[in-house]
Design a protein around this motif. Sequence first.
Motif, PDB file in Angstrom:
ATOM      1  N   PRO A   1      56.194 -70.554  13.125  1.00  0.00           N
ATOM      2  CA  PRO A   1      56.131 -69.148  13.573  1.00  0.00           C
ATOM      3  C   PRO A   1      55.325 -68.243  12.658  1.00  0.00           C
ATOM      4  O   PRO A   1      54.875 -67.182  13.080  1.00  0.00           O
ATOM      5  CB  PRO A   1      57.599 -68.725  13.620  1.00  0.00           C
ATOM      6  CG  PRO A   1      58.327 -69.707  12.767  1.00  0.00           C
ATOM      7  CD  PRO A   1      57.577 -70.994  12.880  1.00  0.00           C
ATOM      8  N   TRP A   2      55.130 -68.632  11.393  1.00  0.00           N
ATOM      9  CA  TRP A   2      54.376 -67.777  10.473  1.00  0.00           C
ATOM     10  C   TRP A   2      52.890 -68.151  10.391  1.00  0.00           C
ATOM     11  O   TRP A   2      52.101 -67.431   9.794  1.00  0.00           O
ATOM     12  CB  TRP A   2      55.002 -67.842   9.078  1.00  0.00           C
ATOM     13  CG  TRP A   2      55.155 -69.240   8.557  1.00  0.00           C
ATOM     14  CD1 TRP A   2      54.206 -70.021   7.953  1.00  0.00           C
ATOM     15  CD2 TRP A   2      56.334 -70.041   8.615  1.00  0.00           C
ATOM     16  NE1 TRP A   2      54.704 -71.245   7.623  1.00  0.00           N
ATOM     17  CE2 TRP A   2      56.017 -71.286   8.008  1.00  0.00           C
ATOM     18  CE3 TRP A   2      57.619 -69.827   9.100  1.00  0.00           C
ATOM     19  CZ2 TRP A   2      56.958 -72.312   7.883  1.00  0.00           C
ATOM     20  CZ3 TRP A   2      58.554 -70.844   8.971  1.00  0.00           C
ATOM     21  CH2 TRP A   2      58.220 -72.073   8.381  1.00  0.00           C
ATOM     22  N   GLU A   3      52.519 -69.264  10.966  1.00  0.00           N
ATOM     23  CA  GLU A   3      51.131 -69.703  10.869  1.00  0.00           C
ATOM     24  C   GLU A   3      50.230 -68.868  11.783  1.00  0.00           C
ATOM     25  O   GLU A   3      50.582 -68.581  12.924  1.00  0.00           O
ATOM     26  CB  GLU A   3      51.023 -71.188  11.225  1.00  0.00           C
ATOM     27  CG  GLU A   3      51.684 -72.097  10.195  1.00  0.00           C
ATOM     28  CD  GLU A   3      51.614 -73.565  10.596  1.00  0.00           C
ATOM     29  OE1 GLU A   3      51.308 -73.837  11.788  1.00  0.00           O
ATOM     30  OE2 GLU A   3      51.857 -74.431   9.740  1.00  0.00           O
ATOM     31  N   LEU A   4      49.059 -68.510  11.263  1.00  0.00           N
ATOM     32  CA  LEU A   4      48.083 -67.694  12.003  1.00  0.00           C
ATOM     33  C   LEU A   4      48.721 -66.435  12.578  1.00  0.00           C
ATOM     34  O   LEU A   4      48.418 -66.009  13.691  1.00  0.00           O
ATOM     35  CB  LEU A   4      47.424 -68.526  13.110  1.00  0.00           C
ATOM     36  CG  LEU A   4      46.585 -69.717  12.666  1.00  0.00           C
ATOM     37  CD1 LEU A   4      45.995 -70.448  13.864  1.00  0.00           C
ATOM     38  CD2 LEU A   4      45.475 -69.281  11.712  1.00  0.00           C
ATOM     39  N   THR A   5      49.653 -65.859  11.796  1.00  0.00           N
ATOM     40  CA  THR A   5      50.351 -64.645  12.203  1.00  0.00           C
ATOM     41  C   THR A   5      50.175 -63.584  11.129  1.00  0.00           C
ATOM     42  O   THR A   5      50.243 -63.889   9.939  1.00  0.00           O
ATOM     43  CB  THR A   5      51.855 -64.917  12.418  1.00  0.00           C
ATOM     44  OG1 THR A   5      52.016 -65.962  13.377  1.00  0.00           O
ATOM     45  CG2 THR A   5      52.583 -63.672  12.888  1.00  0.00           C
ATOM     46  N   TYR A   6      49.965 -62.351  11.544  1.00  0.00           N
ATOM     47  CA  TYR A   6      49.871 -61.261  10.576  1.00  0.00           C
ATOM     48  C   TYR A   6      50.822 -60.144  10.963  1.00  0.00           C
ATOM     49  O   TYR A   6      51.214 -60.006  12.132  1.00  0.00           O
ATOM     50  CB  TYR A   6      48.434 -60.729  10.475  1.00  0.00           C
ATOM     51  CG  TYR A   6      47.940 -59.959  11.680  1.00  0.00           C
ATOM     52  CD1 TYR A   6      48.092 -58.572  11.767  1.00  0.00           C
ATOM     53  CD2 TYR A   6      47.317 -60.624  12.746  1.00  0.00           C
ATOM     54  CE1 TYR A   6      47.646 -57.876  12.885  1.00  0.00           C
ATOM     55  CE2 TYR A   6      46.867 -59.921  13.857  1.00  0.00           C
ATOM     56  CZ  TYR A   6      47.032 -58.551  13.920  1.00  0.00           C
ATOM     57  OH  TYR A   6      46.587 -57.855  15.019  1.00  0.00           O
ATOM     58  N   VAL A   7      51.217 -59.364   9.988  1.00  0.00           N
ATOM     59  CA  VAL A   7      52.107 -58.229  10.197  1.00  0.00           C
ATOM     60  C   VAL A   7      51.297 -56.950  10.041  1.00  0.00           C
ATOM     61  O   VAL A   7      50.621 -56.750   9.028  1.00  0.00           O
ATOM     62  CB  VAL A   7      53.274 -58.226   9.190  1.00  0.00           C
ATOM     63  CG1 VAL A   7      54.196 -57.041   9.448  1.00  0.00           C
ATOM     64  CG2 VAL A   7      54.047 -59.529   9.268  1.00  0.00           C
ATOM     65  N   LYS A   8      51.384 -56.109  11.043  1.00  0.00           N
ATOM     66  CA  LYS A   8      50.675 -54.830  10.998  1.00  0.00           C
ATOM     67  C   LYS A   8      51.558 -53.799  10.302  1.00  0.00           C
ATOM     68  O   LYS A   8      52.597 -53.398  10.809  1.00  0.00           O
ATOM     69  CB  LYS A   8      50.333 -54.372  12.418  1.00  0.00           C
ATOM     70  CG  LYS A   8      49.577 -53.054  12.465  1.00  0.00           C
ATOM     71  CD  LYS A   8      49.313 -52.636  13.905  1.00  0.00           C
ATOM     72  CE  LYS A   8      48.600 -51.287  13.973  1.00  0.00           C
ATOM     73  NZ  LYS A   8      48.385 -50.852  15.383  1.00  0.00           N
ATOM     74  N   LEU A   9      51.136 -53.368   9.101  1.00  0.00           N
ATOM     75  CA  LEU A   9      51.875 -52.368   8.341  1.00  0.00           C
ATOM     76  C   LEU A   9      51.506 -50.963   8.808  1.00  0.00           C
ATOM     77  O   LEU A   9      50.436 -50.755   9.395  1.00  0.00           O
ATOM     78  CB  LEU A   9      51.552 -52.496   6.846  1.00  0.00           C
ATOM     79  CG  LEU A   9      51.925 -53.801   6.143  1.00  0.00           C
ATOM     80  CD1 LEU A   9      51.451 -53.770   4.692  1.00  0.00           C
ATOM     81  CD2 LEU A   9      53.415 -54.047   6.202  1.00  0.00           C
ATOM     82  N   PRO A  10      52.358 -49.986   8.521  1.00  0.00           N
ATOM     83  CA  PRO A  10      51.965 -48.598   8.804  1.00  0.00           C
ATOM     84  C   PRO A  10      50.667 -48.256   8.066  1.00  0.00           C
ATOM     85  O   PRO A  10      50.468 -48.671   6.921  1.00  0.00           O
ATOM     86  CB  PRO A  10      53.148 -47.780   8.272  1.00  0.00           C
ATOM     87  CG  PRO A  10      54.299 -48.729   8.267  1.00  0.00           C
ATOM     88  CD  PRO A  10      53.728 -50.079   7.986  1.00  0.00           C
ATOM     89  N   ALA A  11      49.807 -47.506   8.702  1.00  0.00           N
ATOM     90  CA  ALA A  11      48.498 -47.191   8.144  1.00  0.00           C
ATOM     91  C   ALA A  11      48.624 -46.335   6.887  1.00  0.00           C
ATOM     92  O   ALA A  11      49.629 -45.655   6.666  1.00  0.00           O
ATOM     93  CB  ALA A  11      47.646 -46.463   9.180  1.00  0.00           C
ATOM     94  N   PHE A  12      47.573 -46.375   6.062  1.00  0.00           N
ATOM     95  CA  PHE A  12      47.535 -45.559   4.848  1.00  0.00           C
ATOM     96  C   PHE A  12      47.808 -44.096   5.170  1.00  0.00           C
ATOM     97  O   PHE A  12      48.571 -43.418   4.471  1.00  0.00           O
ATOM     98  CB  PHE A  12      46.165 -45.716   4.174  1.00  0.00           C
ATOM     99  CG  PHE A  12      45.835 -44.601   3.220  1.00  0.00           C
ATOM    100  CD1 PHE A  12      46.478 -44.498   1.999  1.00  0.00           C
ATOM    101  CD2 PHE A  12      44.869 -43.642   3.540  1.00  0.00           C
ATOM    102  CE1 PHE A  12      46.193 -43.463   1.119  1.00  0.00           C
ATOM    103  CE2 PHE A  12      44.576 -42.611   2.674  1.00  0.00           C
ATOM    104  CZ  PHE A  12      45.231 -42.520   1.456  1.00  0.00           C
TER     105      PHE A  12
END
Length: 781
Positions: free
Chosen positions: A280-291
């Motif tokens: 489940p973590w492979e080729l996955t990214y987490v979108k953080l709140p923007a600067f």
Amino acid sequence: MQPVTNLFSYPRYWAECYGTAPFLPMSRAEMDKLGWDSCDIVLVTGDAYVDHPSFGMAVIGRMLESQGFRVGIIAQPDWSSKDDFMRLGKPNLFYGVTAGNMDSMINRYTADKKLRHDDAYTPGDVGGKRPDRATLVYTQRCKEAYKEVPVVIGGIEASLRRIAHYDYWSETIRRSILIDAKADILIYGNAERPLVEVAHRIAGGETIDTMQDIRGTAVIRKEPLPGWRGVDSSKLDQIGRIDPIMNPYMEGAPCADDEGTAPVEQEAKPILVQPPKQKPWELTYVKLPAFERVKEDKVLYAHASRILHHETNPGCARALSQAHGDRIIWVNPPAFPLETDEMDGVFGLPYQRVPHPAYGNEKIPAYDMIKTSVNIMRGCFGGCSFCSITEHEGRIIQSRSEESILKEIEEIRDKVPGFTGVISDLGGPTANMYKLRCKSPKAEQTCRRASCVWPTICPHMDTDHSPTINLYRKARDLKGIKKILIASGVRYDIAVEDPRYIKELAKYHVGGYLKIAPEHTEEGPLSKMMKPGMGSYYSFKELFDKYSKEAGKQQYLIPYFISAHPGTTDEDMVNMALWIKSNRFKLDQVQNFYPSPLANATTMYYTEKNPLNKVSRQGGDVFVVKGERRRRLHKALLRYHDPAGWPMIREALLEMGKGHLIGNGPDCLVPPEGRGEAKAERSRSKGLKPALTRHSAITHQRNNGAANKATGGKPVGSQLQKGSGNGKSAAQGAGQGKPAGKPAHKGKAPTRAGSAKPGSKPATQGGKPAAKGNGAKRPAR
């Protein structure tokens, strides 16, 4: 967690034919002697060049040299122009830039934001040889020198600024250092594995644009990497659904019937081969709140910090994406930790173990501190919230082999000038985590806990100290070795799990005093620090005293504490001061909390929220001491015995309704105001003004301008903290590590600032000073 390529299995670059340099060259003349017409890689650092495995640039330089590259070093360059950055000519491949073993801002300023006038990483202990935000300044000068040459940034300063972060010195949220510095790629954490890959790929003709997915790196992009699926975590604690991990052993599957039965013939069918299911973590990214959002919203900042700290395990971490305007900072998952043979290879490189000859006989305090110590491991699974080791080195312990460590001890014996037969330390970020790992490989790969020992020790964690005990015994038996001291701090909560270690330590490896770090006595602050309660301290002390007595030795524990940490009230500090007094300690090395970038405690300090738990707009608030006066009060309470702090303490006690603690009795904290004390205080303060720093308000600076003229241009003011332990740690970060010299990305990092200067007086117990040589090093956290 096996890497695809071993660190030392890359084909050597063609320039290996030049062989190994005695010292990596710092001048054209040295390059000419080596027969070089150019450098393949030029490293720029804010530290003096010491060819020793405790200094980051030496390790990185020798590592790249072992791959066949010609590596030059520009140490502490003149940053006023590009000229000094061109002294070795144009690099064929890239510049590598670091601020040094310490964050440059922590190196230059105290926890009270006052300018330091010394630098343990500079010849002669002279301050001012590096700029503020050195990584940013050096990168810009490299770009001015040769615009087309890629710049790779790394080290503790860059690592802890890889995403939007709170900057204590300007009290603002700053963008990722990649954006501000305009570097091409950032390498965070221990740099060897990603840096070697980057070097070979650039040498092979690739550009940074084709190297966007290397573990342990961060890059600037317009959009996420193609083929990666995103999880939107730009809202509070909505981190997306994580599928359960598949069980490869099929536990719970029905067993075969024991009774013999005839096999049933089945119709032959074609076999369908399917690829294994993606983790489940492979080729996955987490979108953080923007600067732009975390800059304006403290709760979202705390949320982003919480997510970052959940994505630190190389086995299951996902990439991170954070928008900065129309661009994103793309942070790849951490690099895989080094295996034992790779660690042995790194520490077995041909270091001279002394400063570069260009420095002559000038003393470099950080080198003097660690020249007879040995780094045996990296990483720390303690996870203390004020420490940056987890963010930089990770929780997984990377240990060297016994053979490698014993060989280095023999090299110290044979190479180090003036060696007396005493090894000053066998340690790392902590003294007693050597070869301690999770007993379950599956759990180690998938665990997201911030600490393996808080709030309790994980049942999967190995606490058997046999490897450390055996190492100590073999080291003591080496010819020419008179004594092995342990100066790294002992993590006492895991030591009590194996009393054999405490016995070995007390009998052979303590020079009269042993440093440990409870950090506080009260549960409120300890819970925010992620430190064990005082029960572990008492258990350790009981065993330590017992085994010291059995060995016929009178030995003492020297505790270290932090004042003004988030979660600490005035009441907590008074209670701790009473504990310190009742145990007859007089602390000279004390530490005001220093908010370093990305640490969990720094997030608490800025947001007044607790990122250790689910972040919400309602609840989870943390009490934070801010303002110079309150922070000075907390430090003064730690040093209750210092008359300079008595007026402030008396005033605070009266305000708290604790006037009964003012008096001469054994249960009192400070004496009543004595005859002549007020007059002496007025005399001491007469004509003094607060010391100016570049962070002083502009109106304050203007008001003091006339005073400076009146004194012939000499600065007005007095550093009232002399002797208060507000000097810099001689070594980051990390950590919490050891002061003086263990590099932030090499295992003995200074990851936490504010500890005492090399050579300053340690704590005393009953008026007795700490053992010589042990006083300046900080214990593990």
